[in-house]
Design a protein around this motif. Structure first.
Motif, short mmCIF file in Angstrom:
data_model
loop_
_atom_site.label_atom_id
_atom_site.label_comp_id
_atom_site.label_asym_id
_atom_site.label_seq_id
_atom_site.Cartn_x
_atom_site.Cartn_y
_atom_site.Cartn_z
N GLY A 50 -98.96 -6.02 -47.63
CA GLY A 50 -98.60 -4.54 -47.45
C GLY A 50 -97.86 -4.28 -46.57
N PRO A 51 -97.30 -3.13 -46.28
CA PRO A 51 -96.38 -2.64 -45.14
C PRO A 51 -97.02 -2.89 -44.09
CG PRO A 51 -97.27 -0.65 -46.45
CD PRO A 51 -97.65 -1.76 -47.09
N THR A 52 -96.19 -3.36 -42.80
CA THR A 52 -96.78 -3.30 -41.62
C THR A 52 -95.92 -2.28 -40.64
OG1 THR A 52 -96.90 -5.82 -41.51
CG2 THR A 52 -96.42 -4.90 -39.52
N VAL A 53 -96.78 -1.79 -39.66
CA VAL A 53 -96.29 -0.69 -38.85
C VAL A 53 -96.43 -1.38 -37.24
CG1 VAL A 53 -96.60 1.51 -37.74
CG2 VAL A 53 -97.06 1.31 -40.48
N VAL A 54 -95.48 -1.15 -36.33
CA VAL A 54 -95.50 -1.77 -34.96
C VAL A 54 -95.58 -0.43 -34.22
CG1 VAL A 54 -94.73 -4.09 -35.46
CG2 VAL A 54 -93.17 -2.14 -34.90
#
Length: 356
Positions: A50-54
């Motif tokens: 899935g997408p990764t948010v930092v």
């Protein structure tokens, strides 16, 4: 002043979800424990692909992982354990991590210079990392009149206080901003994202707001002396108390001047202050000086949710747990609502009285 002793609130929603419905027992005494959070992961059922948010700041990392619970989105906190998120300067590997991520969750311009530089890199190089501004559309308060003129910020935010997230009501707007970004990132998870956000605002932030208000409404004192930087004005504005920072600039690394100590001594004397608050991630030296040279008996911890200690990570603490286990007990004491020994969190007073 209402006579009462401080009791920690019910188990946090995060812990209840981790331990099952049976763990949600109101009035649990002692420090809350969590489900093995590690810095850099939601710790939930996010899919590996899935997408990764930092995130550039702990508070919004925590909001993000609550919003993303049980969705494919993973949220990572870029600020290392034990460091304050305002004033930290990372190396180039952090910019690389941002560029590699699907989205960068930040606190808006003119607060973290390294984050501003990373955003310019993304925009100038045409990188497809999505930018999510947690501060978008939030009205910032004017800074205290005591602020040094050369510390008033830059650009459109000059003269404004960026620490809006300490006000639970303003924090709700940042939850909405993060949610919109996450929905754009993972549209198939929109329903769950919006459900999580609404639950967090109504069950957590509203409760924090109500419990803070009860503490401040119970107090006869309306002045709090902080051996900390200028980060707590929004608490004062929301609940009608004067927050007196020792360090009048915006950065936790700001120097304490002799005139700052003199002014703090005056406030302590004029208001018969016996207990003060010290920033968890800031120097203890000024607080120790005030204890030695005034009628102050002890200092206790506060934090603007800008970083985490190792034990907080181990216990999976977020904004909610820090509010109830660090800030609220201290405000009860420094406001004079309770004596330190009346805090009913096991071992709290022994651990945090004049902490190192």
């Amino acid at each position: 002043m209402t006579e009462h002793t401080f009791e920690p609130r019910r188990v946090s929603r995060r812990e209840a979800l981790a331990a099952g419905a049976g763990a949600a027992v109101a009035g649990l005494s002692g420090c809350l424990s969590g489900g093995g959070q590690t810095s850099g992961s939601t710790g939930d059922s996010a899919a590996d692909d899935g997408p990764t948010v930092v995130a550039s700041f702990f508070s919004f990392y925590d909001f993000g992982r609550e919003i993303a619970r049980d969705t494919p989105i993973t949220v990572e906190n870029l600020v290392p354990t034990g460091l304050h998120g305002h004033g930290w300067e990372p190396n180039t590997s952090v910019t690389k991590r941002i560029v590699e991520a699907d989205a960068f969750l930040h606190v808006g311009p003119d607060f973290q210079p390294w984050a501003d530089r990373a955003i310019r890199t993304i925009e100038d190089d045409g990188v497809d990392t999505m930018l999510i501004d947690a501060r978008e559309g939030i009205e910032l308060a004017s800074l205290a009149a005591t602020l040094d003129s050369d510390e008033e910020g830059v650009g459109e935010n000059r003269g404004k206080d960026p620490h809006f997230w300490l006000d639970p009501q303003r924090a709700k707007q940042s939850v909405d901003n993060i949610t919109e970004g996450f929905v754009a990132l993972a549209p198939d998870a929109e329903d769950r994202l919006r459900e999580n956000a609404e639950r967090y605002k109504t069950e957590t932030l509203e409760q924090i707001d109500a419990d803070y208000r009860a503490i401040f409404d119970a107090a006869e004192r309306d002045v709090v002396q902080l051996a900390a930087h200028n980060a707590f004005q929004y608490i004062g504005l929301r609940y009608g108390v004067e927050m007196r920072p020792l360090v009048v600039n915006l950065a936790a690394s700001g120097d304490v001047k002799p005139s700052d100590i003199v002014d703090a001594k005056r406030v302590i004397s004029e208001n018969d202050i016996r207990y003060i608050a010290n920033g968890v991630f800031e120097s203890r030296r000024p607080a120790k000086q005030l204890v030695a040279e005034t009628a102050v008996e002890a200092y206790f911890p506060v934090t603007p949710y800008a970083g985490v200690r190792e034990e907080w990570v181990e216990e999976n603490w977020g904004y909610e747990e820090i509010a109830y286990n660090i800030n609220m007990p201290t405000f009860e004491i420094v406001l004079g609502n309770v004596a330190p020994e009346e805090i009913e969190i096991d071992g709290w007073t022994d651990k945090w009285r004049n902490f190192e």
